[in-house]
Enzyme design. Structure first.
Site: not given
Ligand code: GAL
Length: 772
Positions: A127, A196
């Site tokens: 990110e 994610e």
């Molecule tokens: C994303 C990040 C993850 C985690 C998630 C929130 O931005 O890539 O590692 O932090 O947010 O749980």
């Protein structure tokens, strides 16, 4: 726990396991690596491979993940000339060294798919696009370097970069979020990938428990594949526990449950796990058409669309309704389909609806906690105690390091401990301008926990919460003429893990630290920041390993006069491991804040006295419709943020075990006890033509609490009969089919439950609730 978790992931219909690699865990000291025990990355990947699943390896090595310092080892920060996550040779050299080490390790074991192994995708950075602009041109240069460095490692599988809309070729830009249907990668030849899909959200001390419904997660996944997605990963599918000092934030809780399909303890979070499993089955059945078919989309307006994937052999259809309130009727090739609001129907053959994201056909399981059957806790727990010895710091002001400035805790402690003492002395004369009857100590802090002592006496404490990076502590003090000692204990609750230049966010006491003297309207300030400060890292008890049975001071515990509500106190007891195989939790009811160890293993920071915010919880069932965010569908308002702490069975011996607590704020161990977690009750509903399957997941169904075929109302735990009922006795039919069994299947039909005289507008429904 790995094999069981991986097995349950495969049963849940996953094809691959995505994992981060935690740099600070594997290289705790520069060039000293640790891949032992639970850090054995090769063994983990081979365990996934043995189960027949692929691996997505997110090397980072910056990972975020609510993990201490985002996964960076703190020694990095302390290297001369370093700047993290930007075009800086010192940093890039370290990042390349670690990334290469991981890649070489994988290659040596033939773990990349290009070598016949399970790793199909690798990730570099994480990110960076979200935070890049404050780094200016150097940020862009760093990003390009990341891409070419990764590319030069020739892993033979694609590299991804998430949230990087300018990802240089051949890096693939991927999406993170609760929804990614409208995402398009920057390179038109890149596949549309989602690294994610947040299945819930993380929890912070003082924060509520976030929940995301099974319907909404399924909706986001189905919509993603409707709109041309090719790869989707759940974050988290299993979040687990932040043991030891791994939680970041600061102020991230020890639990990292995330409301994930496999809960913190590895149990199925039902109906989420099962509802997604069914979705995966249906999606897999469309694999041929959705990966090879030509795509046609029909727009019915008002966020209603149909997508047809067609090959010569056949076609699959997705009917989507992204309207958050109104149901839609879609006419597809002359047939009418009702698609509920905020849902997607999947028709693998473009005729029959095999799945609708809003229609949950999986049981809901209610998990319960059971007393430890091995002994009668809490009364069987005999406690001994000893005070944390603070004489050297609070009375003598003695430390290991001395400098004429206030140090960032990262620099002074190098992450060796949560605790850092800052000590200074002040010599006051009667003619000192600040000398007055009205004096105070003012400490500009970093939002981490602070305990202040003056001349050996406790003055007060302060802490903040998630998202606060600076605060001011101010309290009136009485100083004496002559020498005065100020001892400040900073106690970090994880180091920041996210944001532009998060690595520079100060921990400990950035200062200034001031004495304020008031005379009438006038305030005179004496800045102590450039005084001589002594530092001591850690606590006396930690140094002497009081948490370990091999401690040289193991004998100095007292059994009499057990104190309660006493700060800086160590407590010790033994307990019998709970019988059976169910996961074990430690109930910390009555304790303040500190750390707990079982047989020397840190089970993480505990803080049951930090209550979750009062507002924002609703007693009504959560509405899955409409865009989700982490403030929607929260629970646990006003209760201890985290009362129960996971103790993996692998930390315990069969019979007698040791529990040691370091209590920082003051608490009472009288109610501390161990419990096991198990399925308490299960319930499910289905309409005519469905089959309801109930399972007590390893236990047998002991009784049927509720059964009705008609129009039953209510939710789990409070079902009631409606206006109509089948002619046969549903309860006894289900008792016969289910009681005494681990799993039972019930066909919902008039044949089974008898004729029914419901109003014609009612859809005949069977609802069952069973006790395990
Ligand atoms: C994303 C990040 C993850 C985690 C998630 C929130 O931005 O890539 O590692 O932090 O947010 O749980």
């Amino acid at each position: 726990m790995w094999p069981d978790l991986i097995k349950k992931s495969k049963e849940g219909g996953l094809d691959a396991i995505e994992t981060y690699v935690f740099w600070n865990a594997h290289e705790p000291t520069r060039r000293q690596y640790d891949f032992s025990g639970n850090l054995d990355l090769v063994r983990f990947i081979k365990t996934v491979q043995a189960e027949g699943l692929y691996v997505v390896l997110r090397i980072g090595p910056y990972v975020c993940a609510e993990w201490n310092y985002g996964g960076f080892p703190v020694w990095l920060h302390n290297m001369p000339g370093i700047e993290l996550r930007t075009a800086n040779d010192v940093f890039m050299n370290e990042m390349q060294n670690f990334t290469t080490l991981i890649v070489d390790m994988m290659r040596q074991e033939n773990l990349f798919a290009s070598q016949g192994g399970p790793i199909i995708i690798a990730q570099i950075e994480n990110e960076y696009g979200n935070v890049m602009s404050p780094y200016g041109a150097a940020g862009k240069a760093y990003l390009d370097w990341c891409a070419s460095m990764a590319d030069s490692l020739h892993v033979g599988v694609p590299w991804i970069m998430c949230q990087q809309s300018d990802a240089p070729k051949p890096m693939i830009n991927t999406c993170n979020g609760w929804y990614c249907d409208s995402f398009t990668p920057n390179n038109p030849n890149s596949p549309k990938m989602w690294t994610e899909n947040w299945t819930g959200w993380f929890k912070s001390w003082g924060g509520k428990d976030p929940h995301r419904t099974a319907e909404d997660v399924a909706f986001s996944v189905a919509r993603f594949f409707q709109t041309g997605g090719t790869f989707q990963n759940y974050y988290m599918y299993h979040g687990g526990t932040n043991f030891g000092r791994t939680a970041g934030g600061p102020y991230i809780t020890t639990s990292y449950d995330y409301d994930a399909p496999l809960d913190e303890f590895g149990n199925l979070n039902q109906p989420k796990w099962g509802h997604l499993k069914q979705l995966h089955e249906v999606l897999h059945s469309t694999e041929e058409t959705i990966t090879h078919g030509n795509i046609t989309t029909i727009d019915y307006h008002n966020s209603v669309t149909a997508t047809i994937y067609a090959t010569e052999k056949g076609s699959s259809c997705f009917l989507g309704n992204a309207n958050s309130t109104s149901d839609a009727t879609i006419d597809l090739h002359g047939t009418k389909y009702t698609v509920p609001a905020w849902s997607v129907s999947i028709l693998p053959d473009c005729q029959n609806v095999a799945y609708n994201t809003a229609k949950v056909k999986t049981q809901t399981s209610v998990m319960i906690k059971k007393k430890n059957q091995a002994e009668d806790e809490p009364s069987s727990l005999k406690w001994s105690w000893r005070p944390e010895n603070t004489d050297r710091t609070v009375i003598l002001g003695k430390g290991h390091i001395q400098t004429g400035q206030l140090l960032d805790q990262k620099a002074a402690a190098n992450d060796a401990s949560d605790y850092l003492w800052y000590m200074t002395s002040v010599h006051l004369k009667k003619d000192d301008p600040i000398w007055s009857r009205d004096m105070s100590l003012r400490v500009n802090g970093s939002g981490q926990i602070l305990h202040a002592y003056v001349n050996g006496k406790y003055l007060g404490s302060q802490w903040a919460k998630y998202g606060v990076f600076s605060d001011v502590f101010e309290k009136n003090i009485k100083l004496k003429l002559g020498h005065n000692l100020i001892s400040l204990l900073s106690s970090t609750v994880g180091l920041a893990n996210y944001g532009p230049k998060f690595d520079l966010i100060q921990a400990g006491i950035p200062g200034p630290v001031e004495l304020v003297g008031r005379k009438g309207d006038e305030s005179i300030i004496k800045d102590l920041s450039a005084h001589k400060w002594s530092y001591k890292v850690g606590l006396h008890g930690l140094e002497n390993k009081l948490y370990s049975l091999d401690s040289p001071q193991a004998s100095k515990w007292q059994e009499h006069d057990l104190p309660t509500n006493r700060m800086m106190t160590w407590y010790k007891t033994t307990f019998k491991a709970p019988l059976g195989k169910d996961p074990v939790v430690l109930d910390m009811d009555g304790m303040g804040k500190g750390v707990a160890w079982v047989n020397g293993h840190s089970i993480g920071r505990y803080w049951p006295s930090f209550l979750a915010e009062e507002d924002g919880c609703s007693i009504e069932a959560c509405d899955y419709r409409g865009p989700y965010d982490n403030n929607k569908c929260v629970t646990n308002c006003g209760k201890p943020t985290q009362r129960w702490y996971h103790v993996p069975r692998s930390f315990m011996e069969n019979d007698v075990n040791n529990l040691i607590l370091f209590e920082e704020f003051g608490g009472n161990p009288a109610r501390v006890n161990f419990q096991t977690i198990t399925v308490g009750s299960v319930s499910g509903s289905g309409i005519e033509g469905d089959t309801i399957e109930l399972s007590c997941q390893g236990q047998t169904i002991s009784a049927i609490e509720f059964a009705s075929f008609g129009d039953p109302q209510g939710t789990t735990g409070s079902f009631v009969r409606g206006t109509c009922e089948g002619s046969k006795d549903a309860l006894s039919i289900i008792q016969k089919a289910c009681v005494g069994k681990e799993t039972c299947k019930i066909e919902v039909s008039k044949d089974v439950f008898g004729s029914i005289n419901c109003d014609s507008s009612i859809v005949n429904t069977l609802t069952v609730e069973a006790l395990c």
